[in-house]
Design a protein around this motif. Structure first.
Motif, short mmCIF file in Angstrom:
data_model
loop_
_atom_site.label_atom_id
_atom_site.label_comp_id
_atom_site.label_asym_id
_atom_site.label_seq_id
_atom_site.Cartn_x
_atom_site.Cartn_y
_atom_site.Cartn_z
N ASN A 33 -22.39 -32.36 -76.78
CA ASN A 33 -21.16 -32.51 -75.98
C ASN A 33 -21.03 -31.52 -74.84
O ASN A 33 -20.61 -31.91 -73.74
N ARG A 37 -20.41 -32.65 -70.99
CA ARG A 37 -19.27 -32.20 -70.17
C ARG A 37 -19.70 -31.74 -68.77
O ARG A 37 -18.90 -31.75 -67.85
N GLU A 40 -19.39 -35.21 -67.26
CA GLU A 40 -18.06 -35.80 -67.36
C GLU A 40 -17.19 -34.87 -68.20
O GLU A 40 -17.19 -34.95 -69.44
N PRO A 41 -16.47 -33.93 -67.53
CA PRO A 41 -15.71 -32.89 -68.23
C PRO A 41 -14.73 -33.41 -69.28
O PRO A 41 -14.49 -32.76 -70.28
N ASN A 42 -14.17 -34.60 -69.06
CA ASN A 42 -13.19 -35.16 -69.99
C ASN A 42 -13.82 -36.05 -71.05
O ASN A 42 -13.11 -36.62 -71.88
N ASN A 44 -14.89 -38.93 -70.74
CA ASN A 44 -14.37 -40.28 -70.54
C ASN A 44 -15.54 -41.27 -70.66
O ASN A 44 -16.45 -41.26 -69.84
N TRP A 50 -18.72 -42.84 -67.13
CA TRP A 50 -19.76 -42.22 -67.95
C TRP A 50 -21.14 -42.46 -67.35
O TRP A 50 -21.52 -43.61 -67.10
#
Length: 138
Positions: A33, A37, A40-42, A44, A50
Motif C-alpha cells: 500500500n 500511495r 494514488e494517495p487516496n 481510489n 487507479w
C-alpha cells in the motif's frame, strides 16, 4: 524500505500450528500500500484514477511462522522498468527471515487497456526505497 507489523490471528493458523502459506499473499499485498500511495494517495480504485495492475507474485518459504509472535514485513523496490516495477518483500519473526518474495506491478491505463510508462516523478519516489545491494534473495 517500508515496514509493517502484523499480529497473526487465530484463523490464519493451519492444522500444523503454523501460519498458513496463503496468508503471506494477503500480508504482502497490504505491505505494498505505501508504494501504491505514491501513485494514488487516496487509494481510489476507480478505473478512472487507479493506474496499477498486478502482473506476477512469488513467495519462498524458508522458515515457519507461528501464531504467538508478531511478524515484521519489510518491502523494498528491487527494479524499476519503463512500465513496471518489482517489489521485494520479506517476512521476519523473532529475528528470523521466514518468507521472501516479489511482486511485479505494471503501470496501466484501464480505459485504453494498455500498459503505460511510469511517470518520472513516480520513478524518483520509488527509487527512494530501493533494496540495498546484495540483500535480496534469489
Amino acid at each position: 524500505m517500508f515496514t509493517a507489523t502484523v499480529t497473526p490471528s487465530f484463523g490464519e493458523v493451519d492444522g500444523l500450528g503454523h501460519i498458513n502459506n496463503t496468508v503471506l499473499a494477503r500480508w504482502f499485498e497490504m505491505a505494498r500500500n505505501p508504494f501504491f500511495r505514491i501513485f494514488e494517495p487516496n487509494l481510489n480504485l476507480s478505473h478512472d484514477v487507479w493506474p496499477l495492475i498486478m502482473a506476477h507474485t512469488d513467495f519462498n518459504f524458508v522458515g515457519e511462522l507461528f501464531f504467538e509472535f508478531d511478524v515484521e514485513l519489510r518491502s523494498y523496490i528491487e527494479k524499476i522498468g519503463t512500465k513496471s516495477f518489482t517489489v521485494y518483500h520479506e517476512a521476519w519473526q523473532e529475528g528470523r527471515l521466514c518468507t521472501y518474495g516479489r511482486a511485479v506491478v505494471v503501470h496501466y491505463d484501464f480505459k485504453a487497456g494498455v500498459t503505460t510508462p511510469i511517470p518520472e516523478d513516480k520513478k524518483a519516489k520509488l527509487m527512494e526505497h530501493m533494496v540495498p545491494e546484495g540483500l535480496a534473495k534469489d
